[in-house]
Design an enzyme around this catalytic site. Structure first.
Site, short mmCIF file in Angstrom:
data_model
loop_
_atom_site.label_atom_id
_atom_site.label_comp_id
_atom_site.label_asym_id
_atom_site.label_seq_id
_atom_site.Cartn_x
_atom_site.Cartn_y
_atom_site.Cartn_z
N ASN A 58 0.80 -1.24 0.00
CA ASN A 58 0.00 0.00 0.00
C ASN A 58 0.83 1.28 0.00
OD1 ASN A 58 0.76 -0.46 2.65
ND2 ASN A 58 -1.18 0.19 3.52
N ARG A 94 10.85 3.34 5.86
CA ARG A 94 10.59 3.33 7.32
C ARG A 94 11.33 2.18 8.00
NH1 ARG A 94 4.49 4.23 9.15
NH2 ARG A 94 4.20 2.00 9.16
N LYS A 138 12.16 -7.70 1.53
CA LYS A 138 11.23 -8.44 0.67
C LYS A 138 9.99 -7.57 0.45
CE LYS A 138 7.86 -11.08 1.40
NZ LYS A 138 7.01 -10.41 0.40
N SER A 196 -0.82 -7.90 7.43
CA SER A 196 -2.01 -8.32 8.17
C SER A 196 -1.65 -8.99 9.50
CB SER A 196 -2.83 -9.30 7.33
OG SER A 196 -2.14 -10.53 7.26
N GLU A 220 3.98 -4.28 12.48
CA GLU A 220 2.96 -3.24 12.25
C GLU A 220 1.81 -3.96 11.58
OE1 GLU A 220 3.20 -0.44 13.47
OE2 GLU A 220 5.35 -0.14 13.76
N ARG A 263 -7.46 8.86 2.16
CA ARG A 263 -6.00 8.81 1.90
C ARG A 263 -5.68 7.38 1.47
NH1 ARG A 263 -1.74 7.66 6.01
NH2 ARG A 263 0.26 8.22 5.09
N CYS A 302 -3.51 0.94 7.00
CA CYS A 302 -3.90 0.36 8.29
C CYS A 302 -4.36 1.45 9.25
CB CYS A 302 -2.78 -0.49 8.87
SG CYS A 302 -1.25 0.37 8.97
N GLU A 356 -10.95 -4.96 9.22
CA GLU A 356 -10.29 -3.86 8.52
C GLU A 356 -10.85 -3.84 7.08
OE1 GLU A 356 -6.04 -4.45 8.24
OE2 GLU A 356 -5.74 -2.34 8.69
N SER A 363 0.42 10.06 10.82
CA SER A 363 1.71 9.53 10.35
C SER A 363 2.75 10.65 10.22
CB SER A 363 1.51 8.87 8.98
OG SER A 363 0.42 7.98 9.06
C1 SIN Z 1 0.18 1.55 6.71
O1 SIN Z 1 -0.92 1.56 6.21
O2 SIN Z 1 0.71 0.48 7.00
C2 SIN Z 1 0.99 2.79 6.99
C3 SIN Z 1 0.28 4.05 6.82
C4 SIN Z 1 1.11 5.25 7.19
O3 SIN Z 1 2.31 5.18 7.44
O4 SIN Z 1 0.52 6.32 7.27
#
Ligand code: SIN
Length: 488
Positions: A158, A166, A181, A236, A257, A285, A291, A388, A448
């Site tokens: 995504n 990150r 990966k 997930s 995460e 967004r 997530c 979700e 974020s």
């Molecule tokens: C994510 O959907 O895993 C991250 C979203 C974000 O960093 O804002």
């Protein structure tokens, strides 16, 4: 440069030990543009043997990378930041082509992703240990940090750039080598990023990239390999659980995460204009494929109809289309499987009695589009309130009191982020203490930020990415006890 020219020059082979190589069995897999359903590239499909070769490269490079000075690592990260910004439009075009988000959002992702490189460049040289006197005044206590070691970084589709930066940036900053990966749905951005890292001076073997369509076959043996010391995963909760299980054998450091089910609370004293703006961002967004996307809208009953009709109006004005077109505000979902899942959540809510206020219909045509959708009158316990959604669907329910709002918000196995709109400072403080969440946005639809610790509680994950906390995920803490220098 046209998108076709950009895509023609993106690397499509594996990046191992500083070399671009084919998969060991020469297999490739197609990458599809979700706006058209057409293949845009063929990418080398890494095997388990390629994964092992990537870990060997990372393990061989670990000692020398850990021995570089913080300033050297900071300079390389800063150079990587500059290169990503220099290539912003090109990276954004790749993101839109393989992931589908509108070009303007891809540009925003490149800016966001680049900031992790800059943030961790700065953190590298500012990070310090400590020296203290033991409480009894006798021994001296010294605490310092060492890189954890070779790390497996597993990123989702995504945010193909930002989720890579990150993880890669703090790993590099801490002195860790890595095997990245990327998701098979969006490998091109990560491969181009690897090329930019090489140009920035990241030595051979320090970052390796292995896209694959057989993730379990590749990562399973790596998680059991004693040379690997850490795994960081975004995706997930179900897959995260499996990775945590596999990590137990080598007792790996784990960062997760995972999923979210973000409540978006609007209290009776909220600034409604701001709440509508925030709702549009928190929901749309990335087309809701985040997530941290608002998943449940909980609105005080006294303003619920006003909020709903204004949100419906705004959702109706959204222009859906190919993200490469400048007017597009909502791109396609990533694939047919995701669209079917989103639609079945909407259909089952409607079957259970929910009212469809807008959207909810799949229109014929190419691509995996799903319209901006609003639902009300949703029965308590409906699947759409528990799962979700990962799509542009806003389910709206109501509450009567702050206590009820908090209880509804906390009624989830997830605890990644909450959003709340209120002008009451005391309420804000009560929410900060009572909501079961890793992150809380007050009067904002986006939390974020590379300078802040991103992560969740409960089944939303373990550990934090970004902020002062982010680098700690890639460091071991070593304590040295020193005898009292004043004794004898
Ligand atoms: C994510 O959907 O895993 C991250 C979203 C974000 O960093 O804002």
């Amino acid at each position: 440069m046209s998108v076709l020219t950009i895509l023609d020059s993106v690397p499509t082979r594996l990046f191992i030990g500083g070399q671009w190589v084919q998969a060991s069995d020469s297999a490739t897999f197609p990458v599809v543009n979700p706006a058209t359903g057409k293949v845009i590239a063929e990418v080398a499909d890494a095997t388990a043997a390629d994964g092992e070769a990537a870990l060997t490269a990372a393990a061989n490079a670990q000692k020398a990378w850990a021995a570089t000075s913080p300033r050297e690592r900071a300079n390389i990260l800063a150079k990587a930041f500059d290169l990503v910004i220099e290539h912003r439009d090109e990276l954004a075009a790749i993101i839109t082509a393989e992931m589908g988000k509108p070009f303007a959002e891809s540009v925003a992702e490149v800016n966001y992703g680049a900031e992790f490189l800059r943030w961790f460049a700065e953190e590298t040289t500012h990070f310090a240990g400590r020296y203290s006197v033991a409480p009894d005044g006798r021994n001296r206590l010294m605490v310092h940090h060492r890189p954890v070691g070779p790390s497996l970084l597993i990123t989702p589709w995504n945010f193909p750039l930002a989720m890579a930066t990150r993880k890669v940036a703090p790993a590099l900053a801490a002195g860790c080598t890595s095997v990245l990966k990327p998701a098979a749905l969006t490998p091109l951005t990560a491969l181009r990023f690897a090329e930019l890292l090489q140009d920035a001076g990241v030595p051979a073997g320090v970052v390796n990239v292995v896209p694959t369509t057989q993730p379990g076959e590749l990562t399973g043996p790596l998680l059991r390999d004693e040379r690997l010391r850490k795994v960081s995963f975004t995706g997930s909760t179900a897959v995260g659980r499996a990775i945590i299980r596999d990590s137990a054998e080598q007792v790996l450091r784990v960062s997760m995460e995972l999923g979210g089910n973000a409540p978006f609370l609007v209290f009776e004293d909220a600034d409604l204009d701001a709440a509508i703006e925030g709702a549009m961002v928190a929901k749309l967004r990335n087309g809701g494929e985040a997530c941290v996307a608002a998943n449940r809208f909980l609105i005080h009953e006294s303003i619920a109809e006003q909020f709903t009709s204004r949100l419906v109006k705004r959702m109706n004005e959204v222009t859906m289309g190919d993200g490469a077109q400048p007017e597009t505000q909502l791109g396609p979902l990533i694939d047919e499987k995701s669209r079917t899942k989103v639609h079945s959540l909407v259909e089952s809510a409607v079957l259970a009695g929910a009212t469809l206020r807008t959207g909810g219909e799949i229109l014929p045509g190419e691509g995996y589009f799903y319209p901006a959708t609003v639902l009300t009158d949703i029965p308590a316990g409906a699947q759409i309130l528990r799962e979700e959604i990962f799509g542009p669907v806003a389910p709206i329910t109501t509450f009567r009191s702050e206590e009820e709002a908090v209880s509804l918000a906390n009624n989830s196995e997830y605890g990644l982020v909450c959003f709340a709109y209120t002008k009451d400072l005391n309420r804000t403080l009560r929410l900060a203490e009572s909501l079961e969440t890793g992150m809380l946005g007050i009067n904002t639809g986006v939390v974020s930020n590379p300078a802040a610790p991103f992560g969740g509680v409960k089944q939303s994950g373990l550990g934090r990415e970004g902020g002062a906390e982010g680098i700690l995920e890639y460091l071991e803490t070593v304590y040295v006890g020193i005898s009292d220098p004043n004794e004898r």
